[in-house]
Motif scaffolding. Sequence first.
Motif, PDB file in Angstrom:
ATOM      1  N   MET A  42      66.127  18.741 -25.039  1.00  0.00           N
ATOM      2  CA  MET A  42      66.956  18.232 -26.126  1.00  0.00           C
ATOM      3  C   MET A  42      67.199  16.730 -25.969  1.00  0.00           C
ATOM      4  N   ARG A  43      67.447  16.304 -24.745  1.00  0.00           N
ATOM      5  CA  ARG A  43      67.653  14.875 -24.510  1.00  0.00           C
ATOM      6  C   ARG A  43      66.391  14.086 -24.821  1.00  0.00           C
ATOM      7  N   LEU A  44      65.254  14.623 -24.439  1.00  0.00           N
ATOM      8  CA  LEU A  44      63.991  13.950 -24.710  1.00  0.00           C
ATOM      9  C   LEU A  44      63.747  13.842 -26.215  1.00  0.00           C
ATOM     10  N   ARG A  45      64.046  14.915 -26.934  1.00  0.00           N
ATOM     11  CA  ARG A  45      63.852  14.870 -28.390  1.00  0.00           C
ATOM     12  C   ARG A  45      64.787  13.853 -29.035  1.00  0.00           C
TER      13      ARG A  45
ATOM     14  N   SER B  68      55.257  11.485 -18.505  1.00  0.00           N
ATOM     15  CA  SER B  68      55.049  11.050 -19.879  1.00  0.00           C
ATOM     16  C   SER B  68      54.221  12.061 -20.663  1.00  0.00           C
ATOM     17  N   LEU B  69      53.128  12.539 -20.059  1.00  0.00           N
ATOM     18  CA  LEU B  69      52.275  13.520 -20.732  1.00  0.00           C
ATOM     19  C   LEU B  69      53.036  14.824 -20.958  1.00  0.00           C
ATOM     20  N   ARG B  70      53.765  15.261 -19.964  1.00  0.00           N
ATOM     21  CA  ARG B  70      54.517  16.508 -20.094  1.00  0.00           C
ATOM     22  C   ARG B  70      55.579  16.391 -21.184  1.00  0.00           C
ATOM     23  N   GLY B  71      56.282  15.234 -21.225  1.00  0.00           N
ATOM     24  CA  GLY B  71      57.311  15.053 -22.239  1.00  0.00           C
ATOM     25  C   GLY B  71      56.741  15.001 -23.638  1.00  0.00           C
ATOM     26  N   PHE B  72      55.647  14.262 -23.805  1.00  0.00           N
ATOM     27  CA  PHE B  72      54.990  14.221 -25.111  1.00  0.00           C
ATOM     28  C   PHE B  72      54.582  15.615 -25.561  1.00  0.00           C
ATOM     29  N   THR B  73      53.969  16.339 -24.663  1.00  0.00           N
ATOM     30  CA  THR B  73      53.458  17.669 -25.035  1.00  0.00           C
ATOM     31  C   THR B  73      54.597  18.598 -25.419  1.00  0.00           C
ATOM     32  N   GLN B  74      55.704  18.565 -24.655  1.00  0.00           N
ATOM     33  CA  GLN B  74      56.848  19.412 -24.995  1.00  0.00           C
ATOM     34  C   GLN B  74      57.373  19.105 -26.387  1.00  0.00           C
ATOM     35  N   LEU B  75      57.496  17.824 -26.675  1.00  0.00           N
ATOM     36  CA  LEU B  75      58.032  17.443 -27.983  1.00  0.00           C
ATOM     37  C   LEU B  75      57.088  17.872 -29.111  1.00  0.00           C
ATOM     38  N   LEU B  76      55.815  17.621 -28.953  1.00  0.00           N
ATOM     39  CA  LEU B  76      54.865  17.883 -30.022  1.00  0.00           C
ATOM     40  C   LEU B  76      54.640  19.382 -30.214  1.00  0.00           C
ATOM     41  N   VAL B  77      54.582  20.128 -29.115  1.00  0.00           N
ATOM     42  CA  VAL B  77      54.426  21.584 -29.233  1.00  0.00           C
ATOM     43  C   VAL B  77      55.644  22.184 -29.921  1.00  0.00           C
ATOM     44  N   TYR B  78      56.810  21.647 -29.620  1.00  0.00           N
ATOM     45  CA  TYR B  78      58.019  22.147 -30.281  1.00  0.00           C
ATOM     46  C   TYR B  78      57.944  21.913 -31.789  1.00  0.00           C
ATOM     47  N   GLN B  79      57.460  20.752 -32.195  1.00  0.00           N
ATOM     48  CA  GLN B  79      57.324  20.468 -33.620  1.00  0.00           C
ATOM     49  C   GLN B  79      56.348  21.448 -34.287  1.00  0.00           C
ATOM     50  N   VAL B  80      55.236  21.696 -33.622  1.00  0.00           N
ATOM     51  CA  VAL B  80      54.239  22.608 -34.193  1.00  0.00           C
ATOM     52  C   VAL B  80      54.785  24.023 -34.274  1.00  0.00           C
ATOM     53  N   LEU B  81      55.425  24.490 -33.178  1.00  0.00           N
ATOM     54  CA  LEU B  81      55.944  25.852 -33.166  1.00  0.00           C
ATOM     55  C   LEU B  81      57.063  26.031 -34.180  1.00  0.00           C
ATOM     56  N   SER B  82      57.882  25.017 -34.341  1.00  0.00           N
ATOM     57  CA  SER B  82      58.978  25.121 -35.312  1.00  0.00           C
ATOM     58  C   SER B  82      58.453  25.241 -36.727  1.00  0.00           C
TER      59      SER B  82
END
Length: 1776
Positions: A1483-1486, A1434-1448
């Motif tokens: 991508m599936r997680l997002r 859960s923590l890893r998935g949240f972080t991936q999604l949120l970091v992607y938003q910030v980096l984008s």
Amino acid sequence: MAANDRDATFSLITSLWNSFRQVPPPAIPAVLDCLLASTGLSPSTLFTSLIDTSPDLTKDLSGNKLDSGDKYSYPASFVTALCHLLKKQGFNHDALKLFIWRIFLPLMKELHTLNRELLNQVAESFIIVLVETDSWVVAEANLVPFLLRSVYHSLGMIKNEESENNILGRLEVDKEHCQYPTWSLTLPVSCHILAVMLDVALSNQQIAVTTESIVANGHVDAQHFAGNLIWSLCIMAEHMLTESLEHRACAISFLLPIIFKAFAAYPSFEVLVEGNKCMLSRNFFFVKIWKCCRTLFSLGPVERRDAYSVLSLYLSFLPCDADKVAGLDISADKEFWEEIKRGLIDKEGSVRKQSLHILKTVLHINGNGGGHSSGASETTRKKHSTPQGMTKREAWAEVEAKSLGVGRVCNPTEPNLNSQQKWEAFVLLYEMLEEYGTHLVEAAWNHQVSLLLQSSTLHVNFVSSDGGGPRQNQLGMSDEIFSWLAILWERGLHHDNPQVRCLIMQSILGIKWKDYGNYANSVPETFILGSFLQALNDPVHHKEFGVKGVYSSRTIEDAAQFLHLYASCLSLKKWIAFLSNLASAARQHSFSRAGLMGLAECIASAAHRVTTHDNDGKAEVGQDAFNSESLLQNEKIILLDALRFIIESSKQHFNPNYRLRVCEKILETGASVVCTFDVPLEVLLHFISILPREFTDYGGSLRVKVQEWLMGCGRKHCSVNCSNVELKFPNSLHDFPSRFCTSHYTGNAFATYDDGDLDAWESDARRWARVLFLAIKEERHLIPIWTFIQNHIATVHSQNKNSEYVPVKFLIITLSLVMELQIMQERTTEYGIKFRTRSEFGSLETIDTLSYADAATLYQRFTNVFLSVMEELVLFADSSCSVFSSSIMVQDALPSSVKGKLGGPSQRRLSSSTTTAVVQAIKSVKTVALISSWCAQFESGSLLNSAFKLLWKLYQNTISSPARDSEMGAEICLAAYEALSYGLRALASVFSTQTLDFVSDNDKQLLSKVEGKPLLDSLILSFLQNVNDLLSVGVLVRTRRAVLMHWKWLCLESLLSIPGHAVKNGLHLKDNNTFFSDAALSQIFNDLVENLENAGEGSVLPILRSVRLALDLFAEGKSGSLVSSCNGVEAQMIWNLVRSSWILHASCNKRKVAPIAALLSSVLHPSLFADESMHTTEKAPGPLKWFIEKILEEGTKSPRTIRLSALHLTGMWLSNPRFIKYYVKELKLLSLYGSVAFDEDFEAELADNQDTRIEVSLLAKSPDPELSEAFINTELYARVSVAILFYKLADLADLVGSTNECGECLATLESGKLFLLELLSSAVNDKDLSKELYKKYSAIHRRKIRAWQMICVMSQFVCEDIVGQVTHQLHISLSVGEQLVPILRDYDMRPQALSSYVFIAANVILHASEAVQSKHLDELLPPIVPLLTSHHHSLRGFTQLLVYQVLSKFFPPSDFEAVSTMPLERRCFEDLKTYLAKNSDCMRLRASMEGYLDAYNPTISVTPAGIFINRVEDVREDLRCSMAKDLVTIKNESLRSNEDHNCSEISFNDDDENLHTPWPKDMVLDFQKKITLSKHEKKDGDVNSLLGHKESYKQLVEIEKEDQLLDQFLHSRSLTMERFKNSRQEFILVASLIDRIPNLAGLARTCEVFKALGLAVADANIVHDKQFQLISVTAERWVPIIEVPVDSMKIYLEKKKKEGYSILGLEQTANSIPLNQYIFPKKTLLVLGREKEGIPVDIIHILDACIEIPQLGVVRSLNVHVSGAIALWEYTRQQR
């Protein structure tokens, strides 16, 4: 010598009697033999001596002469002695006869109540004597007639000597030589002896079919005796079966078994009847018995059970094959099969079991379920253990069923089944539903039913291969198989398990009924109207019902389609009758929302059948056709009545869309089946009037459909030509007034009626008027009505007012038209509908088909008609009102018929003739008042003046008349006030300058009274004084006084409304005149307040409205235009008001909407609310503050009270924001309020009650009506209202410091800041709101959400002077800002909590202002990036999604050339962004979390619409579900990877670099995804390398191992330390299927007490729950808790099985082993099932054995915690 012999004999007998007390019965024969040998006495002499000297044994047995020890042994020894002597004598007629009468029968009489064992011994001894001495002739001549006489006497057939002779003569008994005692034996004893004698006679020797009647010595042999006795018993048994329960029980227990046994051995007996030889055959007897059974079937449940017992008994002795040979086959009787069907669905379990037993016996299906299977079939079964086409579950069901002995599960791949195989399948399924586990039903049901149906289509020959026959044809024809399937369906739909009920319903609706043609109607109608509809009412079938406003479900749709096909197969008569029965089900059962909607859908679908010539049949002619039409008409009337009840039932459900859907379906049914000329007009009017007005009035969604139906349907099956209905139906409406006015004419000169009659007539007239305006299309349709009014008025006035019903009925017709016109005017005004306008409401198009230019034209035409008859109406009313005049003499004494009445609104304590005169006067005044007020809107003139003159005259006469001192006189005065209430309402509504001038011109006395004084003072005070005088006389009973008070308040309300109407109508008083004085108004106000708290239910609304009007006048009086010398309302008056109002509200049991709304708008009056002294007084709450505190405190228990309070208070606070500071506590209560109660009647009251709509509309308006209206009937409404209030006030606060600032702006800002700080303080310091640990969706969780939602709205009030306090509270609550970075670097924090802080940090970065965004990025992104490698999914998935938003957002796409020149850190972030963007898992997680981040918007999320409409709860739930599935997948992979120690080891081959199966492109570099090879991949020898390099794969394996080690670190550490400290029992308890916290906590405590190796639960986080910790008392710290999700149970159990554990289940199955008989292995894993459903079938397959706890009581279940504890203790006991 003779004397010596006598003395010796006497001495011998005496000694012998003494020996009977000492010697046991078995030794008596030896004693007698010795005695006879030694004395030389003959057996007959000794027998005679014993008989002659015998004492009265009956007295000895019933008395206390014998000791308790020899009380029963003494008679037994004596009887044994006599029987031995009888056997010694041989055949001795006299001796045996003497024994029967002197010894045997008296003993039988006494022993049946004292000692049954001794009775059997005596009877057995006697029967042995008969056999050994061949004395059947004695028994036949003496004992048998007596026993038969005893039985017939109990039957009541022997009443005199003649009847006795008839019966005994018919039985061929020699009564002349029989001497009977006057008493009789009991029924059971008589039947028992007769049955025993027959049994012995049959078994004594082989009986031939024909017998030698009489032997040479005149004796009757056993054969002859048996034949005659069985004849007698057959006749007697037939009589007994038709008698009482006791007689039937004796026949079934004693007589029928021996009779059937005899016929089993011999098909017939030759008997003598009146000297003639006759043959008694088994067929003859069973025909009689079957006739008795058929009679019993129809009597009742007890008789039915006895009939089944008889059949079971018969079939147990006589198989059906024997009957066939003899010419009788019970299975050929259709009634037999119908009774079996009824028995199989009987409510009583014993009857169902008997029926099944009989069915299996007839079908030759043995107890183990085995039928007659062919050898080929058996060979096939042996050859293929798992037949092709069967799933593992179905194959397991076959094995289980075979072991259970309930039959063989048929192979789906077999060809068409023969009839015997179908019966075996049927019995199998029935036994599964009745006796065996749910898992077996689920496994075997579908394919077994499909086998029953696969050869039952229309085109298949059903002649069975085994010869056919009636029993085979029952399941060999399509029209029969459905009747038998209905039995299975009915039992399944009543099953205890909801999963089975769903399975059965899906099976029924899943059948392709179209393939069976008209055979669909072979499904029994009783099943459809009974069990099927009850199942349709079961909520388990409608889980999706009501979701997103869709009031349907898949089950409802399929059921409607099924009934559509079913109805299409019926003839016209049966179709109508079926629809009537279907609709009538709503009266017989209580339907839920989904059930009622399903019923309506099914009725509508069945009504739209496809008619054919076949099902409608040929036309009937002559008298039959007339009778048929009459029958159809009656059926349609019944149908409409049943449909009307369904519409009424739908009104109890609050949702208008739901009610609309039900009404739409019911209307479709009526229009499809009934032509408007098929039924009487009154029936049709009654049906249409029940439709809610909001659907049929102007603008209603169903108006057009109703109009189309009324004006013609065009169906061929109608009884009339529908093409003429367009003319016929209006004509019938036109004829209604004439028929209505003359229908009760009797020619009686003194016709009387009362209020009840008037109410009934008004209902009929109102229904007619409603349909009239609904059906009219053109102006010509109304001309006959206008003509009737104008022509009939003369007739009315010419009639004597007491002679006929005509006058009052004409008034009722006129009134109904006026009232309907008023409703029409209201609706047209509300919706703005013109008569040629088209509008759309909802999904239906509403078209008003009147061809008028404008609605006003219609109103004007009616006004002209009413004015034309006004003069006659006024004259009639004036004449009628003479009954109120004081000059009318009334009798003092009440009639005797009235004295007993208690009184009430419709129970006047008057004579019949006076009641008629009074109600006629009231109705005439009401008619004049309503017509005049209606016409005054459009016209004025002398005609209206005459009406107003009449009404004013009535007022003057009423208030000036003296109080009557008799009860009848007081009753007439009360009636005058009732009439006056209607008149004053009309006068008040039209009060204007012209009215005042008219009154002044016509009432000079008024001018003298009011000259120089307020206009209405004397009028109202005189009115009040007159009423008080009437009350003070004390002649009215209590109930009638309450009625008088009701009319008083209605009149006062009208009088107080005069100033408002006058100003509205343009009246301005001259010369400083006013309507009221301050003193008079204060007196009126005090009178209202004093009566408020004791007001009756009907008086509450008028009093509260009068209070509101009085407060309006006080407020307006300050200007001096309406009230003279007005100083406003004193504080004490308001204190009296609020206290009386609170007492009224608290004492009211019915919380209706209208009184609550009236209370709020009256007490919390705008004029009072604007006065600061009403809120606070010298550090004490003011009256309004006190009332608001009380009403909100009580409102927490009454949802509608707090919702209406929130509506009104928020409107008041919006108008007076400076007073919000006094109500911070109340605002917080509203903000945090939430109720689980749902107010279903709220919207129904708004829709149906005019008073409710008016009172709610008078409450203070919401700041945002459009938004708040959506939540008015939800628990959200209170906080939505507060949120909207402050959102609007924020705009006003923003004006502070601007040029537009006003005095309210600063007060608004201060109030908002005060409330914000209060909310933040509560969120930080409140014991509940500040909790960190709480259960999801608990009360604490909901309150926290509500508090922070409101804080978001209040954030707009943050100013520089409080920003420090706000941020401080936020730091404490959310740990943001300076404290967020250390938290993100706290790597020991729980991953779930860390995920939340990552989400907060990402939003801080993404939504910060540009000035500080860069700073936040530098501080927060570095500690977030390492969390990308977290082991926690859960923590890893949240972080991936949120970091992607910030980096984008901060790293826009760059070209390839620019990348080479970037710094290392920038290139790392670019590659990381690319990976996160393109990796399939990311991508599936997002995709699963899409919308979750976007749901938070700093601008929108602080608005009420953003918080309450754009809610993210659904998105949040989808996110959790998606991540939970991924987590389960990973855990399953983890469990699977540990199945054996070689799982992680893969053999490599350096020569092969390619995989046999290509891997996904992104999987090669996906270090986050765990790689697990399946079994077939591990067995594949070609798989030698993953990446082509051994070293690369080793890196992956190391990462995988590290992942697993981190996942299991905490548990492994605790387990290792525990094993180190103590050795535990190798017992694991798996409780993953259990979800209730108390049970899990109790099991944890039990496991620790008995040192279990571990407890497996679905979610290990449960140990942190406070309730769990409270019950487990720290057990979770010591017992290892293993997390095994439900989806991972199979893998976990298989893993443990490989480790050597025996996998057991605690479940009741057919093969379960009792706990006390099972020997536990040392390594045991025990699975516990769910609290209700038990262990699922897929888990049972894995188990090695099932154990169950033996139970002895009535309740057949134990709590799962208790069961687990018992099993664990038994394991511990055995291991010790």
